[in-house]
Design a protein around this motif. Structure first.
Motif, PDB file in Angstrom:
ATOM      1  N   SER A 178       0.837  -1.134  -0.069  1.00 15.87           N
ATOM      2  CA  SER A 178      -0.072  -0.082   0.078  1.00 15.87           C
ATOM      3  C   SER A 178       0.836   1.183  -0.221  1.00 15.87           C
ATOM      4  O   SER A 178       0.393   2.444  -0.420  1.00 15.87           O
ATOM      5  CB  SER A 178      -0.811  -0.128   1.306  1.00 15.87           C
ATOM      6  N   LYS A 179       2.205   1.085   0.575  1.00  9.31           N
ATOM      7  CA  LYS A 179       2.966   2.344   0.671  1.00  9.31           C
ATOM      8  C   LYS A 179       3.542   2.744  -0.804  1.00  9.31           C
ATOM      9  O   LYS A 179       3.895   3.655  -1.110  1.00  9.31           O
ATOM     10  CB  LYS A 179       4.095   1.947   1.451  1.00  9.31           C
ATOM     11  N   TYR A 180       3.404   1.696  -1.725  1.00  9.18           N
ATOM     12  CA  TYR A 180       4.250   1.891  -3.040  1.00  9.18           C
ATOM     13  C   TYR A 180       3.070   1.759  -4.373  1.00  9.18           C
ATOM     14  O   TYR A 180       3.600   1.926  -5.253  1.00  9.18           O
ATOM     15  CB  TYR A 180       5.174   0.966  -3.051  1.00  9.18           C
ATOM     16  N   TRP A 193       5.258   1.161  -7.870  1.00  9.41           N
ATOM     17  CA  TRP A 193       6.275   2.199  -8.003  1.00  9.41           C
ATOM     18  C   TRP A 193       7.212   2.008  -7.010  1.00  9.41           C
ATOM     19  O   TRP A 193       7.320   2.559  -5.893  1.00  9.41           O
ATOM     20  CB  TRP A 193       5.967   3.588  -8.102  1.00  9.41           C
ATOM     21  N   LEU A 194       8.261   0.867  -7.144  1.00  5.43           N
ATOM     22  CA  LEU A 194       8.958   0.535  -6.080  1.00  5.43           C
ATOM     23  C   LEU A 194      10.355   1.228  -5.987  1.00  5.43           C
ATOM     24  O   LEU A 194      11.263   0.603  -5.525  1.00  5.43           O
ATOM     25  CB  LEU A 194       9.170  -1.059  -6.069  1.00  5.43           C
ATOM     26  N   ILE A 208       3.725  -8.223  -3.262  1.00  5.92           N
ATOM     27  CA  ILE A 208       4.886  -7.373  -4.205  1.00  5.92           C
ATOM     28  C   ILE A 208       5.715  -8.654  -4.725  1.00  5.92           C
ATOM     29  O   ILE A 208       6.043  -8.633  -5.928  1.00  5.92           O
ATOM     30  CB  ILE A 208       5.653  -6.617  -3.303  1.00  5.92           C
ATOM     31  N   SER A 209       6.052  -9.754  -3.645  1.00  3.94           N
ATOM     32  CA  SER A 209       7.008 -10.653  -4.414  1.00  3.94           C
ATOM     33  C   SER A 209       6.412 -11.503  -5.254  1.00  3.94           C
ATOM     34  O   SER A 209       7.165 -12.021  -6.303  1.00  3.94           O
ATOM     35  CB  SER A 209       7.461 -11.498  -3.044  1.00  3.94           C
ATOM     36  N   HIS A 210       5.165 -11.834  -5.342  1.00  5.71           N
ATOM     37  CA  HIS A 210       4.627 -12.667  -6.285  1.00  5.71           C
ATOM     38  C   HIS A 210       4.595 -12.062  -7.640  1.00  5.71           C
ATOM     39  O   HIS A 210       5.094 -12.411  -8.820  1.00  5.71           O
ATOM     40  CB  HIS A 210       3.050 -12.916  -6.178  1.00  5.71           C
ATOM     41  N   TRP A 219      11.804  -5.476  -9.993  1.00  7.61           N
ATOM     42  CA  TRP A 219      10.871  -4.779  -9.224  1.00  7.61           C
ATOM     43  C   TRP A 219      10.693  -3.226  -9.787  1.00  7.61           C
ATOM     44  O   TRP A 219       9.780  -2.254  -9.610  1.00  7.61           O
ATOM     45  CB  TRP A 219      11.214  -4.571  -7.993  1.00  7.61           C
ATOM     46  N   LEU A 220      11.704  -2.770 -10.666  1.00  6.87           N
ATOM     47  CA  LEU A 220      11.712  -1.504 -11.279  1.00  6.87           C
ATOM     48  C   LEU A 220      10.976  -1.533 -12.731  1.00  6.87           C
ATOM     49  O   LEU A 220      11.210  -2.346 -13.575  1.00  6.87           O
ATOM     50  CB  LEU A 220      13.063  -0.849 -11.425  1.00  6.87           C
TER      51      LEU A 220
END
Length: 927
Positions: free
Chosen positions: A689-691, A711-712, A726-728, A753-754
């Motif tokens: 939720s932070k990203y 947006w990591l 996120i990891s999945h 992740w980018l």
């Protein structure tokens, strides 16, 4: 209160009551009726007055396409009373019927009208061929308002000659398709190359036999009766024997040949030459042949339309792969009329209407004109089913027949054969190149049928029979890859007058490997990967005709070849060789003469050398009719402007900020959150939720719809490992990138992740959609906070003061965009390197700059009055709010001045002229 239609009709009645001189007023009367009562847009183009018939009569008014003839009398004439005409007393209706019998089939009407200005009578010749019965409608001039439907039906599209021919040809096409499919079932492998060719040839042979028995080339019903007399088990052998007979001269046949074969004539022309693979026939095939023979009149088909429909037996996939799309008769004329036909018609008209010519001089000029028609040589190097060549041949023969009618003056013709043959225009003047063998066979057959129909018309003019068989050997249609084949082998360039056609519609990104190789082989160093496949025909035609004085060429092409990067790649070499655009049709909507309608937008470009007065055809509505005007110069963008080439530029011209691509995910969709359900799932994850950030592509920007992304950039490894959401997703991105064929993408799997490319601005930015509707009058751009991530379908621009926003929201920019930018279908395609970086904005004074900025802010203020409305809503031309439109009009006035206009522009044409002149001036010192 009368409606507008009622009032114009009443005005017409008032104008013409008490008038009625056949000699002086017929033309004015019918033009007035067409223009002011029926509201026909171009009445003079629909009617021919004083049309001469083979019997040396003159038709008062003939409407060929509406299939309508008028016999006009003065107001004092009784429509029931016979008058002496050519030694025989006839009523006006009988006189009209006599005229009909003297018209060629291509002009025969289905409805006639007798009129004496006070009274109208209408006869339907399809139900009453001699007009001897009760009129289908009859009324006085004062009753016209109650009978307008009679005229509306006559002039409706469904009654037009071309629509009737279309309907007939569609029915014929279905009959042929059924026959073709039944035959295909009997082949062991119909897709085998040799079998496919045999199937094509067998199908067109049958079509010709069906046509021949209806057109009296064979004894009536001879072919159908021959099939009916043989059962399915023995029909194959009977057909083989028939084909051998049709290819054998009567003098060389077996003297003991059975009568049912002996009565068939020698056809020649190569149609029945040689043995082909013929399978055993089934009852389905026999029934299809008999049904086609008994339930359709083949002599009435249009070979132009029918040739296209014959190709319907090709699979749609095969047609798409080859980029083949068919050209309607209307669109054929958009090519051939300005290329040569308009001039040929005008030349004949000048001979006919020259009052200073004696009869001998007029006949000599008509003979020279006929010889000119017979000397012209035409090449269609992508001829498909031959519809360009067939329509060209028919129109040349129509002009020849008209010249013959003028020469013979109703006296008939005696001397036939040899150099003195009555008919001089020949299908031998038509040359075609086509890669598909079935289309080659269809094209040859269409030309043969056209030749027979033209001879029928000539027979009426000459008042005697002419030889129809044997056929010419139509060897001028060859099967070859036109971009690899030397056109000189078919027709030496020195003998060619016109090249024309409709090359394959294959876009720059859809070309096959072989098609790319074709262009590379043809163009060498001039090849540009952005070029559509059809540009190869333009390039080759220019080189083929380069040393031929007076030669010209014209092609239909997709509109992408006159947009963006392809323009300099194609037109620089051609203009450098001395070619000029002599006429052009700007973008119009393509509608193909096929059930597989091509959903594309096209343009037509005609090119010649030497002095030209270029004609530009513009389409106020791309689905409607063109409006032509003389231009000073037509450049490669099909604009009346100087020949400049707008090429890629990596930095904008002075005065504008840089526009950059948005960020590109290359993630297989795994960093993007598309739905509310996915969003809720992400927000339930305390780390994810932070990203989560708002994410905008062009579609979301214009339609004000929600989309998000991960947006990591600042996420730590530990956070990403702990978050299952996120990891999945990162794992899925990694797998997607590793599977790519591109090495740089595989390397980016290490940072899955980018985003693949990060171009996100750190401050508020102007967001520009990469694609937006061409319907809109203004661009749909907006400002975004840096927390909203711009995807790669959005360009971003730093614009702290609003100057760039004001410029891009102007009509001046949109005019440049539509002229220079590429298109995706009917959508504008914005680019920074071609469109934005080349926008020729002059140096602007600080005072004028501030006025531009203020006008741009007024547009934003008007938008703010409609909170919650999307840009799609606000900029729909049909519903654009009044205050927003006023703000844009005010903006246009100051932006026009910023680009150097002496006063605000009245039209976008004025803006185009300014833009191209600015660009030419600003880049004149560049190589």
């Amino acid at each position: 209160m009368a409606s507008m239609v009622e009032q114009t009709t009443l005005d017409f009645i008032e104008r013409w009551e008490g008038h009625g001189d056949e000699k002086q007023e017929t033309q004015c009367f019918w033009i007035d009726l067409l223009e002011n009562v029926l509201h026909r847009p171009n009445p003079t183009a629909e009617v021919s007055f004083e049309e001469r018939t083979a019997g040396n009569g003159y038709i008062d008014a003939l409407f060929p396409d509406a299939r309508f003839l008028v016999e006009q009398k003065s107001a004092s004439v009784d429509l029931d009373k016979p008058e002496m005409r050519q030694g025989t007393p006839v009523t006006p209706a009988q006189q009209a019927v006599r005229y009909v019998s003297g018209l060629p089939f291509s002009k025969k009407p289905s409805v006639i009208c007798t009129c004496n200005f006070k009274h109208f009578r209408f006869y339907d010749l399809e139900t009453d061929p001699q007009a001897q019965g009760t009129p289908v409608d009859e009324f006085d001039l004062t009753e016209l308002p109650e009978h307008l439907d009679t005229f509306r039906q006559i002039f409706s599209p469904n009654h037009s000659r071309i629509v009737i021919q279309q309907q007939l040809s569609e029915k014929a096409g279905l009959l042929v398709a059924n026959l073709h499919n039944a035959l295909a079932k009997q082949y062991v492998d119909p897709d085998n190359e040799a079998s496919h060719h045999a199937l094509a040839v067998l199908t067109v042979r049958f079509v010709f036999c069906l046509y021949a028995e209806d057109a009296n080339l064979f004894t009536p019903n001879a072919f159908t009766n021959y099939v009916k007399a043989t059962d399915a088990e023995h029909l194959r052998r009977a057909i083989v024997e028939l084909f051998e007979v049709l290819d054998t001269k009567e003098s060389e046949r077996d003297p003991y040949l059975e009568r049912d074969l002996r009565d068939f004539p020698y056809v020649n022309g190569g149609l029945f030459r040689g043995k082909i693979e013929i399978p055993q026939f089934s009852e389905e095939i026999r029934d299809a042949l008999i049904n086609a023979g008994e339930n359709f009149t083949w002599k009435d088909i249009s070979p132009v339309i029918f040739g296209s429909l014959m190709e319907e037996t090709l699979s749609h996939d095969q047609r798409r792969q080859g980029g083949m799309h068919y050209t309607t008769v209307k669109n054929i004329h958009r090519v051939i009329d300005p290329l040569f036909l308009d001039r040929l018609k005008a030349e004949l008209a000048s001979i006919e209407n020259d009052p200073h010519l004696t009869e001998i001089k007029r006949k000599n000029r008509l003979v020279a004109y006929q010889d000119k028609l017979a000397s012209l040589q035409f090449l269609d190097p992508a001829c498909g089913s031959g519809n360009f060549l067939t329509e060209t041949f028919l129109r040349l023969r129509e002009l020849e027949n008209q010249a013959l009618a003028d020469m013979l003056n109703g006296q008939g013709f005696i001397d036939l054969g040899g150099d003195n043959s009555l008919v001089k225009v020949s299908i031998d003047q038509m040359h075609g190149i086509e890669i598909n063998d079935f289309a080659v066979a269809v094209a040859k057959t269409a030309l043969w049928i056209a030749e027979q129909q033209a001879l029928d018309d000539t027979e009426i003019i000459a008042s005697q029979a002419l030889p129809h068989l044997p056929l010419h050997d139509s060897g001028n249609i060859v099967q070859a890859n036109a971009l690899r084949y030397d056109w000189n082998e078919l027709l030496p360039a020195s003998e060619c007058n016109y090249v024309m056609g409709n090359p394959p519609f294959v876009g720059q990104y859809l070309k096959s490997g072989d098609q790319k190789a074709d262009l590379q082989e043809l163009m060498g160093k001039d090849y540009d990967g952005y070029l559509d496949y059809s540009t190869g025909w333009h390039y080759k035609a220019a080189h083929y005709l380069n040393e031929v004085p007076g030669a010209q060429f014209a092609f239909v092409s997709t509109n992408s070849i006159t947009q963006g990067q392809p323009v300099p790649a194609l037109f620089k070499p051609l203009f450098g060789m001395g070619w000029k655009i002599s006429f052009a049709h700007q973008t119009f909507s393509w509608n193909a003469q096929s059930t597989d309608i091509a959903h594309v937008h096209v343009e037509i470009i005609g090119m010649s050398k030497g002095a030209v007065s270029p004609v530009l055809f513009e389409y106020p509505d791309i689905t409607g009719e063109p409006v032509g005007r003389t231009a000073q110069n037509i450049n490669g963008y099909l604009i009346d402007a100087p020949n400049v080439f707008v090429e890629k530029r990596m930095k904008p011209l002075p005065g504008l900020a840089e526009a950059r691509f948005g960020s590109k995910p290359t993630d297989g969709g795994h960093l993007i959150i598309n739905s509310r359900e996915e969003y809720d799932e992400a927000m339930a994850d305390p780390v994810a939720s932070k990203y989560v950030r708002p994410f905008r592509m062009g579609k979301e920007l214009i339609n004000n719809t929600d989309r998000w992304c991960l947006w990591l950039q600042d996420a730590t490894p530990g956070e990403m490992r702990r978050s299952s959401f996120i990891s999945h997703r990162v794992a899925a991105v990694r797998e997607f990138r590793l599977s790519s064929k591109k090495k740089p993408t595989r390397e980016k799997a290490a940072t899955a992740w980018l985003f693949d490319e990060n171009h996100q601005p750190s401050v508020a930015y102007l967001a520009i959609p990469r694609v937006f509707s061409e319907r809109r009058e203004y661009a749909t751009c907006d400002y975004y906070d840096p927390s909203i991530i711009a995807g790669d379908k959005v360009y971003t621009c730093s614009d702290p003061y609003g100057f760039n926003f004001a410029i891009i929201e102007s009509s001046m920019f949109m005019t440049w965009q539509k002229a220079i930018g590429g298109r995706l279908g009917i959508s504008c395609s914005f680019s920074n390197t071609v469109v934005w970086n080349n926008l020729p904005l002059l140096q602007v004074s600080e005072e004028l700059r501030q006025k531009v900025i203020a006008a741009g802010k007024a547009v934003l203020e008007a938008r703010a009055n409609y909170q919650g409305q999307s840009l799609a809503d606000l900029y729909d031309p049909a519903y654009m709010p009044i205050d927003l439109r006023k703000a844009h009009i005010a903006l246009d006035k100051v932006v026009d001045l910023a680009f150097g206009a002496s006063k605000p522009c009245a039209t976008n044409e004025e803006r185009l002229q300014i833009l191209f002149n600015n660009y030419a001036e600003m880049t004149k010192n560049e190589k």
